[in-house]
Enzyme design. Structure first.
Site, PDB file in Angstrom:
ATOM      1  N   ARG A 247      -3.694  -2.565  -5.490  1.00 29.73           N
ATOM      2  CA  ARG A 247      -4.428  -3.524  -6.320  1.00 29.73           C
ATOM      3  C   ARG A 247      -5.728  -2.918  -6.822  1.00 29.73           C
ATOM      4  NH1 ARG A 247      -8.176  -7.719  -6.798  1.00 29.73           N
ATOM      5  NH2 ARG A 247      -7.372  -9.524  -7.957  1.00 29.73           N
ATOM      6  N   CYS A 248      -6.443  -2.214  -5.947  1.00 29.91           N
ATOM      7  CA  CYS A 248      -7.693  -1.578  -6.357  1.00 29.91           C
ATOM      8  C   CYS A 248      -7.482  -0.609  -7.511  1.00 29.91           C
ATOM      9  CB  CYS A 248      -8.305  -0.818  -5.187  1.00 29.91           C
ATOM     10  SG  CYS A 248      -8.887  -1.826  -3.822  1.00 29.91           S
ATOM     11  N   MET A 249      -6.344   0.074  -7.510  1.00 30.28           N
ATOM     12  CA  MET A 249      -6.100   1.139  -8.491  1.00 30.28           C
ATOM     13  C   MET A 249      -5.517   0.630  -9.801  1.00 30.28           C
ATOM     14  SD  MET A 249      -4.665   4.329  -6.205  1.00 30.28           S
ATOM     15  CE  MET A 249      -3.178   3.443  -5.673  1.00 30.28           C
TER      16      MET A 249
ATOM     17  N   GLY B  37      -6.304   0.471  -2.332  1.00 29.88           N
ATOM     18  CA  GLY B  37      -4.858   0.446  -2.395  1.00 29.88           C
ATOM     19  C   GLY B  37      -4.343   0.155  -3.791  1.00 29.88           C
TER      20      GLY B  37
END
Length: 405
Positions: A394-396, A392
């Site tokens: 945060r991951c990106m 999502g």
């Protein structure tokens, strides 16, 4: 801004006002995914690349509209290759794997790459190269070339570069280059290492946690408060990696307390930030199924070494380390089925742009509604294609500058 006009670099929390971030716009590396290789390359489906790019552009626009400087990893890589011969040498050395393609073909490939213009080299380093695309005839000297199909990769693509959080993260004024757990992602760290080592923007930046090989991934690291770090241990980050990182940040004076948090070893919860992220300085959104069972070992820097206590309930250990009475959990109030669906779709993987304001996938309707009912502003973005790799907002994103709390 500092004297050069750039935002001062450093991050000491999850929710301080976001000033600058590194993203990676999906590129040709996603077009390399096929039904034959998508599992190996850690994607659950084959994304519609044009739509994924549109969704990512929307993500970047939402951040810019909030005053965030957005740096694109592909641009940083190209710029580093333009200004530094050492960067070219480093990138080529990491991409040419003689163990896979043999010494003879490796020499041919490296010689070709040394002549390639920076922008094209940047693309090859990220999107990979097939044997058919190799514009040299090494067939007479390379058994490897003769025995491979033309569509096989002589340099593997890196579709998971989309998730810039994992290969590097910041603790205070220091950057940490990670060691990624799975072979499909191992070379990502060489890309971020190259950028931080050779791009003028990062001149003089000091590092922490250097020369460690035990796996640590940025998605498992939450900066709960200045001096307090949580590290998830599960599918990606190992106990040895968590301990090495803890001792490193203690030795460098970057933290006084580290919480090591065991999480279930399965794809749906591959990182700590897939089940828990911070939305305010004293509040998290958390997958309801783990709220009462998540535990933590508390590591503290002592005069005579490192003390280890626990495991104790995570929410209690976190509040104690942060020096607050209670770490609030936003009550999503979801039934078991809806909670599981939205967790799978990264409903808990939010990116805070300031306290009480987060970016989230629009598809997680119920989680977003509960966040807003609790006073959190939700900036919705599309993610039907971006979510194919199970990550999502945060991951990106790799924040490189946040305001202190």
């Amino acid at each position: 801004m500092n004297a050069s006009g750039s935002v001062p670099l450093g991050v000491d929390s999850e929710v301080g006002r976001l000033r600058s971030v590194i993203l990676h716009r999906p590129g040709d590396e996603l077009k390399r995914l096929t039904p034959r290789n998508n599992d190996e390359l850690l994607f659950d489906a084959l994304p519609w690349v044009d739509r994924a790019q549109e969704e990512h552009d929307q993500f970047a626009t939402v951040l810019r509209e909030r005053g965030v400087e957005v740096l694109l990893l592909s641009d940083l890589l190209t710029e580093a290759l333009e200004v530094s011969g050492a960067a070219r040498i480093q990138g080529i050395a990491a991409a040419v794997d003689a163990r896979k393609i043999g010494h003879a073909l490796g020499q041919h490939l490296a010689a070709y790459l040394r002549k390639v213009e920076p922008k094209e080299l940047s693309s090859i380093l990220t999107a990979g190269m097939t044997f058919d695309e190799l514009p040299i005839d090494a067939g007479s000297t390379s058994l490897v070339r003769r025995m491979h199909h033309g569509g096989d990769f002589v340099i593997d693509p890196l579709p998971n570069l989309l998730f810039t959080r994992d290969s590097s993260f910041w603790v205070g004024p220091r950057v940490i280059i990670t060691s990624l757990a799975l072979s499909a992602r191992a070379r990502e760290s060489s890309i971020t290492d190259l950028v931080y080592a050779h791009h003028p923007r990062f001149k003089g930046v000091r590092r922490a946690y250097e020369s460690h090989t035990a796996p640590v991934e940025g998605g498992d690291v939450l900066l709960l408060a200045p001096g307090v770090i949580a590290i998830g241990v599960g599918e990606r980050t190992s106990p040895a990696g968590a301990e090495a990182l803890a001792r490193s940040v203690f030795d460098d004076g970057l933290a006084h307390t580290v919480l090591v948090v065991p999480i279930e070893q399965r794809r749906a919860s591959m990182h700590l930030d897939t089940v828990c992220t911070m939305v305010e300085a004293d509040a998290v959104v958390m997958y309801p199924a783990i709220q009462d069972t998540l535990a933590a070992f508390t590591l503290r820097k002592e005069d005579d070494g490192v003390s280890i206590r626990g495991a104790t309930p995570f929410l209690e250990a976190a509040a104690d380390a942060m020096g607050i009475g209670k770490l609030r959990v936003i009550d999503t109030g979801l039934d078991t089925v809806t909670a599981e669906r939205e967790q799978w779709d990264d409903g808990n993987n939010t990116l805070a742009v300031e306290p009480g304001v987060v970016v989230a996938y629009e598809r997680n309707v119920e989680t977003n509604a509960r966040l807003e009912a609790s006073g959190i502003e939700v900036l919705r973005i599309a993610g039907s294609e971006l979510g194919s790799g199970r990550g999502g907002p945060r991951c990106m994103s790799c924040p490189i500058a946040r305001d202190p709390l």
